[in-house]
Design an enzyme around this catalytic site. Sequence first.
Site, PDB file in Angstrom:
ATOM      1  N   GLU A  77      -3.174  49.574  -4.643  1.00 46.13           N
ATOM      2  CA  GLU A  77      -2.547  48.328  -4.170  1.00 46.13           C
ATOM      3  C   GLU A  77      -3.408  47.130  -4.606  1.00 46.13           C
ATOM      4  O   GLU A  77      -4.635  47.187  -4.569  1.00 46.13           O
ATOM      5  CB  GLU A  77      -2.445  48.357  -2.634  1.00 46.13           C
ATOM      6  CG  GLU A  77      -1.767  47.111  -2.057  1.00 46.13           C
ATOM      7  CD  GLU A  77      -1.602  47.165  -0.530  1.00 46.13           C
ATOM      8  OE1 GLU A  77      -2.375  47.873   0.141  1.00 46.13           O
ATOM      9  OE2 GLU A  77      -0.684  46.482  -0.026  1.00 46.13           O
ATOM     10  N   LYS A 107       6.912  45.929  -1.151  1.00 43.86           N
ATOM     11  CA  LYS A 107       6.440  46.411   0.160  1.00 43.86           C
ATOM     12  C   LYS A 107       7.424  45.965   1.248  1.00 43.86           C
ATOM     13  O   LYS A 107       7.673  44.764   1.414  1.00 43.86           O
ATOM     14  CB  LYS A 107       5.048  45.842   0.412  1.00 43.86           C
ATOM     15  CG  LYS A 107       4.320  46.391   1.627  1.00 43.86           C
ATOM     16  CD  LYS A 107       2.883  45.841   1.639  1.00 43.86           C
ATOM     17  CE  LYS A 107       1.994  46.475   2.668  1.00 43.86           C
ATOM     18  NZ  LYS A 107       0.589  46.032   2.537  1.00 43.86           N
ATOM     19  N   CYS A 165       1.236  51.038   1.009  1.00 44.01           N
ATOM     20  CA  CYS A 165       0.298  50.937   2.136  1.00 44.01           C
ATOM     21  C   CYS A 165       0.944  51.044   3.514  1.00 44.01           C
ATOM     22  O   CYS A 165       1.293  52.126   3.966  1.00 44.01           O
ATOM     23  CB  CYS A 165      -0.522  49.666   1.971  1.00 44.01           C
ATOM     24  SG  CYS A 165      -2.110  49.776   2.838  1.00 44.01           S
TER      25      CYS A 165
HETATM   26  N1  LIG Z   1      -3.152  47.204   4.332  1.00 48.56           N
HETATM   27  C1  LIG Z   1      -2.009  47.740   4.770  1.00 48.56           C
HETATM   28  O1  LIG Z   1      -0.946  47.387   4.330  1.00 48.56           O
HETATM   29  C2  LIG Z   1      -1.981  48.790   5.812  1.00 48.56           C
HETATM   30  C3  LIG Z   1      -3.177  49.189   6.555  1.00 48.56           C
HETATM   31  O2  LIG Z   1      -4.318  48.866   6.238  1.00 48.56           O
HETATM   32  C4  LIG Z   1      -2.926  50.023   7.733  1.00 48.56           C
HETATM   33  O3  LIG Z   1      -1.760  50.352   8.004  1.00 48.56           O
HETATM   34  O4  LIG Z   1      -3.871  50.359   8.442  1.00 48.56           O
END
Ligand SMILES: NC(=O)CC(=O)C(=O)O
Length: 292
Positions: free
Chosen positions: A50, A121, A163
């Site tokens: 990401e 996302k 994520c």
């Molecule tokens: N950074 C993200 O999008 C998600 C995350 O760090 C988490 O769900 O914990």
Amino acid sequence: MSSILSQKLKVALIQITATAVKQDNLQHAKDYILKALKKDPKIDLVALPECFNSPYAVTEFPKYAENIPNGESTKFLSQVAKENNIILIGGSIPELGDDGKIYNTSVTFDRQGKIIGKHRKVHLFDIDIPGGITFKESITLTGGQKATTIDLPEFGTIGEGICYDVRFPELAAVAAREKNAFALVYPGAFNTVTGPLHWHLLARARAVDNQVYVILVSPSRNLNLGYHAYGHSLVVDPNGNIIAEAGEDEEILIAELDPELITKTRAGIPVTVQRRFDIYGDYTKNVKPSAT
Ligand SMILES: NC(=O)CC(=O)C(=O)O
């Protein structure tokens, strides 16, 4: 019995860090891809983390945002995929949409460098853990509007999330059940608070829920940046076993996905054909539960 994955698939996960200089980040990703292919020229698919081309910070997303497909990162990655004859999941980058909004977006390329998938996302990372971490992607980002599956011509279909999306079993189930995905891939930057809590658990849960492979690709940990990524990129098999895991530093992780293991897992514990949608409904198909 034929599997939803048509043949073995060798994947490489590139766990790297980003700097403030976009061009350096792109070149760094390319260098690591070439390193991975040198290590194992039989790699079919490479996945980046990401926000691999920018710092992970709400104030930075607008500065780095670019058009897809005409921005420099998309063009660069397309060329890398083509030159190296690989399927490339381009982690994610801040995207400037035609609507003027900014998204956290992943683009996937086939071996000819053609775009075959794009995921924005869906679930934005807006959290507040007192004494832990506060983050609010929605200050500058807009959430995507669809679940994403990508057809990999020689292999089958994968589902993709980014994520925070991994926390939502519904998104994974749409890909696995409705679209028959054999793997769920999440470029993801958990952090040093939420990573130890939930990273492995969520990856293994999504794998066992759906009896598919799950791939999480993290940036490496860089304590010089404001956001400390967790690292620990990993590959989980359909039984929930972690078959490859990185540490915290920059690293290349290679694993092979085996169609037979999906078939065997589903034959042994046949939950995929035992679901009782008449009782709890099926949100992937809008089938309502019968309970009163
Ligand atoms: N950074 C993200 O999008 C998600 C995350 O760090 C988490 O769900 O914990």
